[in-house]
Motif scaffolding. Structure first.
Motif, mmCIF file in Angstrom:
data_model
loop_
_atom_site.group_PDB
_atom_site.id
_atom_site.type_symbol
_atom_site.label_atom_id
_atom_site.label_comp_id
_atom_site.label_asym_id
_atom_site.label_seq_id
_atom_site.Cartn_x
_atom_site.Cartn_y
_atom_site.Cartn_z
ATOM 1 N N GLN A 128 0.818 -1.208 0.000
ATOM 2 C CA GLN A 128 0.000 0.000 0.000
ATOM 3 C C GLN A 128 0.855 1.263 0.000
ATOM 4 O O GLN A 128 0.495 2.273 -0.615
ATOM 5 C CB GLN A 128 -0.963 -0.045 1.193
ATOM 6 N N ILE A 129 1.999 1.197 0.645
ATOM 7 C CA ILE A 129 2.924 2.338 0.600
ATOM 8 C C ILE A 129 3.484 2.514 -0.807
ATOM 9 O O ILE A 129 3.589 3.645 -1.317
ATOM 10 C CB ILE A 129 4.054 2.155 1.637
ATOM 11 N N TRP A 130 3.842 1.403 -1.459
ATOM 12 C CA TRP A 130 4.319 1.500 -2.848
ATOM 13 C C TRP A 130 3.250 2.127 -3.745
ATOM 14 O O TRP A 130 3.562 2.970 -4.596
ATOM 15 C CB TRP A 130 4.692 0.110 -3.378
ATOM 16 N N LEU A 131 1.996 1.740 -3.563
ATOM 17 C CA LEU A 131 0.911 2.308 -4.376
ATOM 18 C C LEU A 131 0.698 3.777 -4.045
ATOM 19 O O LEU A 131 0.485 4.600 -4.950
ATOM 20 C CB LEU A 131 -0.378 1.519 -4.153
ATOM 21 N N ASP A 132 0.738 4.126 -2.761
ATOM 22 C CA ASP A 132 0.608 5.538 -2.379
ATOM 23 C C ASP A 132 1.653 6.388 -3.106
ATOM 24 O O ASP A 132 1.342 7.456 -3.656
ATOM 25 C CB ASP A 132 0.790 5.704 -0.860
ATOM 26 N N GLU A 133 2.879 5.911 -3.083
ATOM 27 C CA GLU A 133 3.966 6.672 -3.702
ATOM 28 C C GLU A 133 3.779 6.763 -5.213
ATOM 29 O O GLU A 133 3.991 7.823 -5.813
ATOM 30 C CB GLU A 133 5.301 6.032 -3.346
ATOM 31 N N ALA A 134 3.379 5.662 -5.834
ATOM 32 C CA ALA A 134 3.202 5.657 -7.288
ATOM 33 C C ALA A 134 2.063 6.574 -7.723
ATOM 34 O O ALA A 134 2.103 7.154 -8.812
ATOM 35 C CB ALA A 134 2.945 4.239 -7.777
ATOM 36 N N LEU A 135 1.043 6.706 -6.869
ATOM 37 C CA LEU A 135 -0.114 7.542 -7.186
ATOM 38 C C LEU A 135 0.025 8.960 -6.658
ATOM 39 O O LEU A 135 -0.863 9.790 -6.858
ATOM 40 C CB LEU A 135 -1.385 6.901 -6.606
ATOM 41 N N GLY A 136 1.130 9.250 -5.971
ATOM 42 C CA GLY A 136 1.341 10.581 -5.414
ATOM 43 C C GLY A 136 0.408 10.902 -4.257
ATOM 44 O O GLY A 136 0.010 12.052 -4.072
ATOM 45 N N LEU A 137 0.076 9.881 -3.458
ATOM 46 C CA LEU A 137 -0.865 10.045 -2.352
ATOM 47 C C LEU A 137 -0.124 10.092 -1.018
ATOM 48 O O LEU A 137 0.952 9.510 -0.878
ATOM 49 C CB LEU A 137 -1.863 8.886 -2.337
ATOM 50 N N PRO A 138 -0.698 10.742 -0.009
ATOM 51 C CA PRO A 138 -0.068 10.750 1.314
ATOM 52 C C PRO A 138 -0.113 9.368 1.945
ATOM 53 O O PRO A 138 -1.075 8.618 1.756
ATOM 54 C CB PRO A 138 -0.920 11.756 2.102
ATOM 55 N N VAL A 139 0.929 9.031 2.692
ATOM 56 C CA VAL A 139 0.989 7.744 3.382
ATOM 57 C C VAL A 139 0.477 7.940 4.805
ATOM 58 O O VAL A 139 1.021 8.753 5.552
ATOM 59 C CB VAL A 139 2.430 7.194 3.413
ATOM 60 N N PRO A 140 -0.574 7.213 5.199
ATOM 61 C CA PRO A 140 -1.098 7.384 6.554
ATOM 62 C C PRO A 140 -0.192 6.727 7.584
ATOM 63 O O PRO A 140 0.744 5.988 7.242
ATOM 64 C CB PRO A 140 -2.454 6.671 6.490
ATOM 65 N N GLU A 141 -0.479 6.969 8.857
ATOM 66 C CA GLU A 141 0.190 6.244 9.935
ATOM 67 C C GLU A 141 -0.497 4.887 10.071
ATOM 68 O O GLU A 141 -1.723 4.793 10.021
ATOM 69 C CB GLU A 141 0.089 7.008 11.257
ATOM 70 N N PHE A 142 0.306 3.842 10.257
ATOM 71 C CA PHE A 142 -0.244 2.497 10.375
ATOM 72 C C PHE A 142 -0.083 1.988 11.800
ATOM 73 O O PHE A 142 0.953 2.197 12.438
ATOM 74 C CB PHE A 142 0.452 1.545 9.406
ATOM 75 N N LEU A 143 -1.125 1.296 12.277
ATOM 76 C CA LEU A 143 -1.115 0.693 13.606
ATOM 77 C C LEU A 143 -1.794 -0.671 13.490
ATOM 78 O O LEU A 143 -2.950 -0.757 13.068
ATOM 79 C CB LEU A 143 -1.874 1.553 14.626
ATOM 80 N N HIS A 144 -1.066 -1.730 13.853
ATOM 81 C CA HIS A 144 -1.592 -3.081 13.687
ATOM 82 C C HIS A 144 -1.733 -3.773 15.043
ATOM 83 O O HIS A 144 -0.748 -3.950 15.760
ATOM 84 C CB HIS A 144 -0.698 -3.885 12.748
ATOM 85 N N VAL A 145 -2.966 -4.138 15.363
ATOM 86 C CA VAL A 145 -3.301 -4.740 16.653
ATOM 87 C C VAL A 145 -3.098 -6.248 16.595
ATOM 88 O O VAL A 145 -3.668 -6.915 15.716
ATOM 89 C CB VAL A 145 -4.771 -4.436 17.016
#
Length: 315
Positions: free
Chosen positions: A222-239
């Motif tokens: 999802q980070i790779w896609l964010d970067e490719a689409l020029g989108l902001p990367v959110p903060e991730f938290l995994h429970v």
């Protein structure tokens, strides 16, 4: 303004694990004075059912959770149901294609499993895709297209590691090529989870993605896609997940885990919320408490960093 979300897949009844994630995500935003979004991830039309989506809304409200935006209340970034957002996913695909980030893939699952040299994929996946179709010539692609409709794969950037600090799981490092090039649209036209969730989170201005640990391995993609689409990367938290006494992820086989089953037999919602809060480290004992009362107890540092073994509560 911080914005979080809960995004259930309506493929069955909501259970204790889903509800725990929803509760923690809701508390995370309410304690921060942020906004909470409910999104229905029904893009897999083979599994999703409207009746399960309706039941999820009922179960969440019974638990005392609310949302500022969602499929039933609307909001500035509607629609909040994936099956109504297909044009947005196509727009993203066109942008990725224009950037040369996609290629058609004609390999079957059997082809991929049969590639002995393929490294193992992310998480519980089988072999990573070896890139068989990535370097086909135009003539070779035209020849394969005569007998098979292709999927579309995202070509991972060469030599690009992904590093980030997860808000619960801590520092994460995924080496370049982790998992191999991945599908963003199946051969039958169904858009992938990876693509749809990236587009949705960006469109809905989500700043904090809090979800189950089983989705941690989706994050680099999802980070790779964010970067490719020029989108902001959110903060991730995994429970970390809830496991049954057999050590396996809590599931239907453990019996009696559906939220609706507690509601239908008359369990006060505060008792179930208290149990969920207790197994999440937020309170010291499983006492009855409302979701709203937990806001003052919320401390992200108290969330367990490993899977929690539980018995299905008899309440």
């Amino acid at each position: 303004m911080r914005r979080g979300r809960f995004a259930p897949t309506p493929s069955g009844k909501m259970h204790l694990g889903n509800a725990r994630t929803a509760l923690i995500a809701w508390l995370h935003m309410r304690a921060a004075g942020g906004e909470f979004v409910l999104r229905m991830e029904d893009i897999d039309t083979e599994r999703a059912r409207a009746k399960w989506a309706e039941l999820a809304l009922l179960d969440l409200r019974w638990l005392g959770l609310d949302w500022d935006e969602g499929p039933d209340v609307g909001g500035p970034y509607a629609p909040y149901t994936q099956s109504e957002r297909l044009e947005r996913y196509e727009d993203a695909l066109h942008k990725l294609e224009a950037a040369g980030a996609l290629y058609p893939c004609y390999c079957s699952r059997a082809d991929i499993l049969g590639a002995a040299s393929a490294p193992h994929g992310l998480g519980s996946e089988g072999p990573a895709y070896a890139g068989t179709c990535r370097h086909l010539s135009p003539a070779e692609r035209a020849d394969k297209a005569r007998s098979k409709d292709p999927s579309l794969r995202f070509a991972l950037p060469e030599g690009r590691d992904v590093t980030f600090v997860d808000g619960i799981a801590g520092p994460q490092v995924f080496p370049a090529g982790s998992g191999g090039d991945f599908v963003v649209r199946r051969a039958d036209g169904l858009h992938s989870y990876q693509l749809s969730v990236v587009v949705d989170d960006a469109d809905m201005r989500i700043t904090d993605v809090l979800r189950g640990y089983d989705l941690l391995d989706s994050t680099p993609r999802q980070i790779w896609l964010d970067e490719a689409l020029g989108l902001p990367v959110p903060e991730f938290l995994h429970v970390p997940l809830l496991n049954g006494s057999d050590g396996k992820r809590l599931a239907k086989r453990h019996g009696g885990i559906a939220i609706s089953s507690f509601r239908e037999r008359g369990t006060p919602p505060e008792r179930l919320v208290g149990w969920l809060a207790h197994v999440s480290g937020l309170i010291d004992r499983p006492e009855a408490i409302s979701a709203a009362e937990l806001i003052g107890h919320f401390d992200l540092s108290r969330i367990p960093r490993e899977a929690v073994v539980v018995d299905v509560p008899d309440i």
